[in-house]
Design an enzyme around this catalytic site. Structure first.
Site, PDB file in Angstrom:
ATOM      1  N   CYS A 170      -2.175  -2.535   6.718  1.00 14.80           N
ATOM      2  CA  CYS A 170      -2.290  -1.220   7.370  1.00 14.80           C
ATOM      3  C   CYS A 170      -3.613  -1.105   8.124  1.00 14.80           C
ATOM      4  O   CYS A 170      -3.737  -0.334   9.073  1.00 14.80           O
ATOM      5  CB  CYS A 170      -2.115  -0.086   6.364  1.00 14.80           C
ATOM      6  SG  CYS A 170      -3.314  -0.061   5.030  1.00 14.80           S
ATOM      7  N   GLN A 229      -5.293  -0.459  -4.116  1.00 14.32           N
ATOM      8  CA  GLN A 229      -5.986  -1.582  -4.750  1.00 14.32           C
ATOM      9  C   GLN A 229      -6.842  -1.137  -5.945  1.00 14.32           C
ATOM     10  O   GLN A 229      -6.951  -1.839  -6.945  1.00 14.32           O
ATOM     11  CB  GLN A 229      -6.848  -2.286  -3.688  1.00 14.32           C
ATOM     12  CG  GLN A 229      -7.453  -3.588  -4.185  1.00 14.32           C
ATOM     13  CD  GLN A 229      -8.246  -4.307  -3.105  1.00 14.32           C
ATOM     14  OE1 GLN A 229      -7.922  -4.217  -1.919  1.00 14.32           O
ATOM     15  NE2 GLN A 229      -9.285  -5.013  -3.501  1.00 14.32           N
ATOM     16  N   CYS A 275       0.845  -1.189   0.000  1.00  8.04           N
ATOM     17  CA  CYS A 275       0.000   0.000   0.000  1.00  8.04           C
ATOM     18  C   CYS A 275       0.887   1.249   0.000  1.00  8.04           C
ATOM     19  O   CYS A 275       1.863   1.333   0.740  1.00  8.04           O
ATOM     20  CB  CYS A 275      -0.938  -0.037   1.199  1.00  8.04           C
ATOM     21  SG  CYS A 275      -0.759   1.271   2.389  1.00  8.04           S
ATOM     22  N   GLU A 276       0.565   2.167  -0.877  1.00  7.45           N
ATOM     23  CA  GLU A 276       1.442   3.324  -1.040  1.00  7.45           C
ATOM     24  C   GLU A 276       1.295   4.338   0.090  1.00  7.45           C
ATOM     25  O   GLU A 276       2.098   5.254   0.203  1.00  7.45           O
ATOM     26  CB  GLU A 276       1.195   3.999  -2.391  1.00  7.45           C
ATOM     27  CG  GLU A 276      -0.134   4.705  -2.539  1.00  7.45           C
ATOM     28  CD  GLU A 276      -0.297   5.300  -3.937  1.00  7.45           C
ATOM     29  OE1 GLU A 276       0.457   4.922  -4.841  1.00  7.45           O
ATOM     30  OE2 GLU A 276      -1.187   6.149  -4.099  1.00  7.45           O
ATOM     31  N   HIS A 277       0.287   4.198   0.920  1.00  5.29           N
ATOM     32  CA  HIS A 277       0.101   5.154   2.014  1.00  5.29           C
ATOM     33  C   HIS A 277       0.938   4.793   3.232  1.00  5.29           C
ATOM     34  O   HIS A 277       1.350   5.669   3.976  1.00  5.29           O
ATOM     35  CB  HIS A 277      -1.374   5.222   2.413  1.00  5.29           C
ATOM     36  CG  HIS A 277      -2.250   5.651   1.277  1.00  5.29           C
ATOM     37  ND1 HIS A 277      -3.451   5.053   0.981  1.00  5.29           N
ATOM     38  CD2 HIS A 277      -2.066   6.600   0.340  1.00  5.29           C
ATOM     39  CE1 HIS A 277      -3.973   5.624  -0.086  1.00  5.29           C
ATOM     40  NE2 HIS A 277      -3.159   6.565  -0.499  1.00  5.29           N
ATOM     41  N   HIS A 278       1.178   3.502   3.438  1.00  5.81           N
ATOM     42  CA  HIS A 278       1.906   3.070   4.632  1.00  5.81           C
ATOM     43  C   HIS A 278       3.118   2.192   4.329  1.00  5.81           C
ATOM     44  O   HIS A 278       3.852   1.821   5.242  1.00  5.81           O
ATOM     45  CB  HIS A 278       0.964   2.290   5.566  1.00  5.81           C
ATOM     46  CG  HIS A 278      -0.263   3.054   5.955  1.00  5.81           C
ATOM     47  ND1 HIS A 278      -1.453   2.951   5.260  1.00  5.81           N
ATOM     48  CD2 HIS A 278      -0.469   3.960   6.935  1.00  5.81           C
ATOM     49  CE1 HIS A 278      -2.349   3.758   5.814  1.00  5.81           C
ATOM     50  NE2 HIS A 278      -1.786   4.383   6.828  1.00  5.81           N
ATOM     51  N   HIS A 298      -5.571  -5.803   3.930  1.00  7.47           N
ATOM     52  CA  HIS A 298      -4.548  -4.755   4.025  1.00  7.47           C
ATOM     53  C   HIS A 298      -3.933  -4.745   5.420  1.00  7.47           C
ATOM     54  O   HIS A 298      -4.631  -4.523   6.415  1.00  7.47           O
ATOM     55  CB  HIS A 298      -5.174  -3.389   3.712  1.00  7.47           C
ATOM     56  CG  HIS A 298      -5.596  -3.254   2.280  1.00  7.47           C
ATOM     57  ND1 HIS A 298      -4.992  -2.378   1.413  1.00  7.47           N
ATOM     58  CD2 HIS A 298      -6.543  -3.899   1.564  1.00  7.47           C
ATOM     59  CE1 HIS A 298      -5.556  -2.491   0.211  1.00  7.47           C
ATOM     60  NE2 HIS A 298      -6.508  -3.397   0.286  1.00  7.47           N
TER      61      HIS A 298
HETATM   62 ZN   LIG Z   1      -2.311   1.590   3.851  1.00  5.75          ZN
END
Ligand SMILES: [Zn+2]
Length: 198
Positions: free
Chosen positions: A158, A128, A87-90, A156
């Site tokens: 995260c 995703q 995941c690119e956020h975490h 996920h």
């Molecule tokens: Zn994430």
């Protein structure tokens, strides 16, 4: 060469990432000189490069390398493709299954290429939703089928390990092009991927 196995690591990039991991581990309060951690920055750097190798691969070329003229024009489904992404956020993993279908329009593609292109897009920093679209668009633009469908079900980390800690939630995304925009074709696909093998 349309598809190369990832075996060689760029030494300069690996060293740069290794040095940064070293700093991060220290910042976290660890002793980077203790035995168990001594080689961790290098291993972590190589793992991260491996998990993001999709940036240097061309999914369209992979498909083009195995397209065959064929008159078969029924739905082709590759289901339960294992999927691992970040995941690119975490920068934490999300993983699950992808189900891909297409209806040929003069050309079929070697079946092993479908999981490969899933990997090419999954091995990047992703969300995703975009992953679903990229697989869809790649097949649609390259193979030009009568229709293409992609469903991804993923968990996920995260969400599971931090934040809301919803450990059993699965996120489903889907996309449909061409013939699959018709409700009956779409439903046939959804029914086929939800059937358990007996
Ligand atoms: Zn994430």
């Amino acid at each position: 060469m349309p598809y190369e196995k990832f075996e060689e690591y760029n030494i300069q990039i690996t060293d740069d990432i290794k040095a940064r991991y070293n700093g991060i581990i220290e910042e976290l309060g660890e002793d980077v000189t203790r035995d168990g951690l001594l080689k961790t920055p290098e291993r972590a750097a190589k793992a991260m490069l491996y998990l993001t190798q999709g940036y240097s691969q061309d999914a369209a070329e992979i498909l083009k390398s195995a397209m065959f003229k064929e008159s078969y024009n029924e739905m082709v489904i590759v289901k339960d493709i294992e999927l691992y992404s970040l995941c690119e956020h975490h920068i934490l993993p999300f993983f699950g299954k992808a189900h891909v279908a297409y209806i040929p329009n003069g050309y079929i593609v070697g079946l092993s290429k479908i999981p490969r292109i899933v990997d090419v897009f999954a091995r990047r920093l992703q969300v995703q939703e975009r992953l679903t679209e990229q697989i869809l668009d790649c097949i649609n633009d390259t193979l030009k089928p009568q229709g293409v469908a992609v469903v991804i079900e993923a968990s996920h980390m995260c969400m599971m390990m931090r934040g809301v800690q919803k450990q059993n939630s699965v996120t489903t995304t889907s996309g449909f092009r061409g013939q699959f925009e018709k409700i009956e074709t779409r439903n046939e696909f959804l029914k086929l991927i939800s059937e358990k093998l007996s």
